[in-house]
Design a protein around this motif. Structure first.
Motif, PDB file in Angstrom:
ATOM      1  N   TYR A 195       0.817  -1.216   0.000  1.00 19.84           N
ATOM      2  CA  TYR A 195       0.000   0.000   0.000  1.00 19.84           C
ATOM      3  C   TYR A 195       0.849   1.264   0.000  1.00 19.84           C
ATOM      4  N   VAL A 196       0.289   2.315  -0.616  1.00 18.83           N
ATOM      5  CA  VAL A 196       0.822   3.676  -0.519  1.00 18.83           C
ATOM      6  C   VAL A 196      -0.309   4.580  -0.058  1.00 18.83           C
ATOM      7  N   ARG A 197      -0.054   5.336   1.014  1.00 22.47           N
ATOM      8  CA  ARG A 197      -1.043   6.283   1.523  1.00 22.47           C
ATOM      9  C   ARG A 197      -0.889   7.640   0.849  1.00 22.47           C
ATOM     10  N   VAL A 198      -2.027   8.231   0.435  1.00 29.26           N
ATOM     11  CA  VAL A 198      -2.052   9.609  -0.039  1.00 29.26           C
ATOM     12  C   VAL A 198      -3.134  10.362   0.722  1.00 29.26           C
ATOM     13  N   PHE A 199      -2.999  11.692   0.762  1.00 30.43           N
ATOM     14  CA  PHE A 199      -3.972  12.554   1.418  1.00 30.43           C
ATOM     15  C   PHE A 199      -4.892  13.189   0.375  1.00 30.43           C
ATOM     16  N   PRO A 200      -6.072  13.643   0.804  1.00 31.27           N
ATOM     17  CA  PRO A 200      -6.911  14.452  -0.092  1.00 31.27           C
ATOM     18  C   PRO A 200      -6.294  15.852  -0.289  1.00 31.27           C
ATOM     19  N   GLY A 201      -6.258  16.676   0.775  1.00 35.81           N
ATOM     20  CA  GLY A 201      -5.652  18.009   0.681  1.00 35.81           C
ATOM     21  C   GLY A 201      -6.406  18.965  -0.208  1.00 35.81           C
ATOM     22  N   GLY A 202      -7.726  18.827  -0.230  1.00 33.25           N
ATOM     23  CA  GLY A 202      -8.512  19.632  -1.156  1.00 33.25           C
ATOM     24  C   GLY A 202      -8.607  21.098  -0.813  1.00 33.25           C
ATOM     25  N   PHE A 203      -8.450  21.427   0.469  1.00 34.05           N
ATOM     26  CA  PHE A 203      -8.594  22.821   0.886  1.00 34.05           C
ATOM     27  C   PHE A 203      -7.341  23.259   1.633  1.00 34.05           C
ATOM     28  N   PRO A 204      -6.314  23.717   0.919  1.00 35.29           N
ATOM     29  CA  PRO A 204      -5.037  24.063   1.548  1.00 35.29           C
ATOM     30  C   PRO A 204      -5.170  25.117   2.644  1.00 35.29           C
ATOM     31  N   ASP A 205      -6.170  25.989   2.521  1.00 40.75           N
ATOM     32  CA  ASP A 205      -6.357  27.048   3.516  1.00 40.75           C
ATOM     33  C   ASP A 205      -7.242  26.598   4.665  1.00 40.75           C
ATOM     34  N   GLY A 206      -7.649  25.330   4.662  1.00 42.04           N
ATOM     35  CA  GLY A 206      -8.497  24.816   5.724  1.00 42.04           C
ATOM     36  C   GLY A 206      -9.973  25.052   5.436  1.00 42.04           C
ATOM     37  N   PRO A 207     -10.850  24.429   6.220  1.00 45.54           N
ATOM     38  CA  PRO A 207     -12.288  24.611   6.037  1.00 45.54           C
ATOM     39  C   PRO A 207     -12.712  26.016   6.461  1.00 45.54           C
ATOM     40  N   PRO A 208     -13.918  26.448   6.115  1.00 44.79           N
ATOM     41  CA  PRO A 208     -14.396  27.768   6.540  1.00 44.79           C
ATOM     42  C   PRO A 208     -14.293  27.940   8.050  1.00 44.79           C
ATOM     43  N   ALA A 209     -13.867  29.129   8.473  1.00 42.48           N
ATOM     44  CA  ALA A 209     -13.622  29.389   9.895  1.00 42.48           C
ATOM     45  C   ALA A 209     -14.889  29.283  10.729  1.00 42.48           C
ATOM     46  N   ASP A 210     -16.046  29.484  10.110  1.00 48.41           N
ATOM     47  CA  ASP A 210     -17.299  29.439  10.878  1.00 48.41           C
ATOM     48  C   ASP A 210     -17.838  28.025  11.054  1.00 48.41           C
ATOM     49  N   GLY A 211     -17.077  27.019  10.587  1.00 49.21           N
ATOM     50  CA  GLY A 211     -17.491  25.634  10.780  1.00 49.21           C
ATOM     51  C   GLY A 211     -18.465  25.111   9.746  1.00 49.21           C
ATOM     52  N   THR A 212     -18.864  25.930   8.794  1.00 47.15           N
ATOM     53  CA  THR A 212     -19.795  25.474   7.760  1.00 47.15           C
ATOM     54  C   THR A 212     -19.055  24.690   6.685  1.00 47.15           C
ATOM     55  N   GLU A 213     -19.828  24.009   5.855  1.00 49.41           N
ATOM     56  CA  GLU A 213     -19.245  23.282   4.726  1.00 49.41           C
ATOM     57  C   GLU A 213     -18.755  24.275   3.668  1.00 49.41           C
ATOM     58  N   PRO A 214     -17.661  23.955   2.971  1.00 52.44           N
ATOM     59  CA  PRO A 214     -17.254  24.794   1.841  1.00 52.44           C
ATOM     60  C   PRO A 214     -18.355  24.813   0.782  1.00 52.44           C
ATOM     61  N   PRO A 215     -18.336  25.788  -0.101  1.00 56.74           N
ATOM     62  CA  PRO A 215     -19.332  25.838  -1.178  1.00 56.74           C
ATOM     63  C   PRO A 215     -19.333  24.542  -1.985  1.00 56.74           C
TER      64      PRO A 215
END
Length: 277
Positions: free
Chosen positions: A99-119
């Motif tokens: 096996y080789v593990r990879v990450f998603p890393g879709g949002f380099p700046d992190g999720p929205p600060a208010d805890g909501t889902e990204p658009p």
């Protein structure tokens, strides 16, 4: 199920010392963190790779996987990401790792600060990027005799999120690595995670933490993660793969040293497996 631990818990430790720990404490395998600051990484020469593989074989310990840091959903060009994965696949092939593990890393700046889902548009783009890259990389993985595993992590921390991508890829050499902490932090129930990931599941990373706000690693069983429930559910479903203890010592210098915890940790996992059976 077979038991392993990650070298993330023993940062920089030479391979012979890692193998001694595995043999002494009764683990069947080791997940190798593939980073330049570690003894094993993609820049290792062929002779050094052969020496590592021989050391594992002589010790009777499996190289469970190569834990890489490629981010398949990250914005940007595909080529650098695919090149990074290709190097990880070659390393895994040379070490005999499945096996080789990879990450998603879709949002380099992190999720929205208010805890909501990204658009939704951002989610769709991250899914499409990850699926496109994994689809291409899975062909190379098949040639290398290795399986790429997308970890439940960061932008895709739940089984449902990882399965969205992997269902689109539809290649047997692209699967999932279930990190118990991240699916729990994502609010997903054990049964739901297993149901969505079971068609793709490579292996499971277990760990323990104090709370959602304090993810400093703790000895197995000393925190809040549903470890017993996870093991029981896997057993009930007849899953017989690997449980790998990922103790994040590298990111938490104040955490207790892993070597002194490995024995009790293995005993706990063995007891949970016995009880669930």
């Amino acid at each position: 199920m077979k038991l392993a631990f990650s070298t993330l818990g023993v940062p920089g430790m030479p391979v012979p010392d890692v193998l001694r720990l595995a043999v002494t404490h009764g683990y069947h395998g080791v997940e190798l963190r593939a980073h330049p600051e570690e003894p094993v990484h993609p820049g290792l020469g062929l002779t050094e790779r052969a020496d590592v593989a021989a050391g594992f074989k002589d010790a009777g310990i499996d190289v469970l996987g190569v834990a890489g840091y490629a981010r398949v959903a990250a914005p940007g060009d595909d080529e650098p990401v695919l090149d990074e994965i290709q190097a990880l696949l070659a390393l895994a092939r040379d070490l005999g790792a499945p096996y080789v593990r990879v990450f998603p890393g879709g949002f380099p700046d992190g999720p929205p600060a208010d805890g909501t889902e990204p658009p939704q548009e951002q989610l769709d783009e991250a899914d499409a990027t990850a699926a496109r890259r994994l689809g291409t990389a899975a062909e190379h993985a098949a040639d290398a005799g290795v399986r790429l595993l997308l970890e439940t992590h960061d932008s895709h921390r739940t089984g449902a999120a990882a399965a969205r991508v992997l269902g689109t890829v539809g290649h047997r050499n692209a699967g999932a690595l279930w990190d118990l902490m991240h699916t729990w932090l994502g609010g997903e129930q054990i049964a739901d995670t297993y149901a969505t990931l079971s068609p793709f599941l490579g292996y499971v990373q277990v760990k323990d933490i104090a709370s959602a706000d304090d993810t400093t690693p703790l000895p197995l069983g000393a925190g809040v993660l549903p470890l017993a429930e996870c093991v029981e559910h896997l057993t009930r479903k007849g899953w017989d793969g690997w449980l790998c203890w990922e103790y994040e010592k590298r990111w938490h210098e104040g955490a207790a040293p892993l070597p002194e915890l490995l024995g009790p940790g293995r005993e706990l996992l063995a007891r949970l497996l016995t009880e669930s059976a």
